[in-house]
Enzyme design. Sequence first.
Site: not given
Length: 89
Positions: A13, A54, A61
Amino acid sequence: VSAQGLHGTFRAEAAFRQELLCALIAIPLGLWLGRSGVERALLVAPVLLVLVVELVNSAIEATVDRIGPAVFMSFVLWGVVWALLLTDR
């Protein structure tokens, strides 16, 4: 196991790497700028919250759609807390 998740998120990421770089700057700055333990905690906590959100976002995700608004709101919290504390000088 937790370290593997952090490493995987760091590797995969770009947003997490950028936020971690910001945190590496903002956390020492918040510790330096805070006039009391409470101010230091309030300056550092939203920075850490951005990283936590995050990580949660990245985990979600992997299985579902993005929760980008949560990450954005954690950045808003960071900015508001810093602005309130630092403009009260």
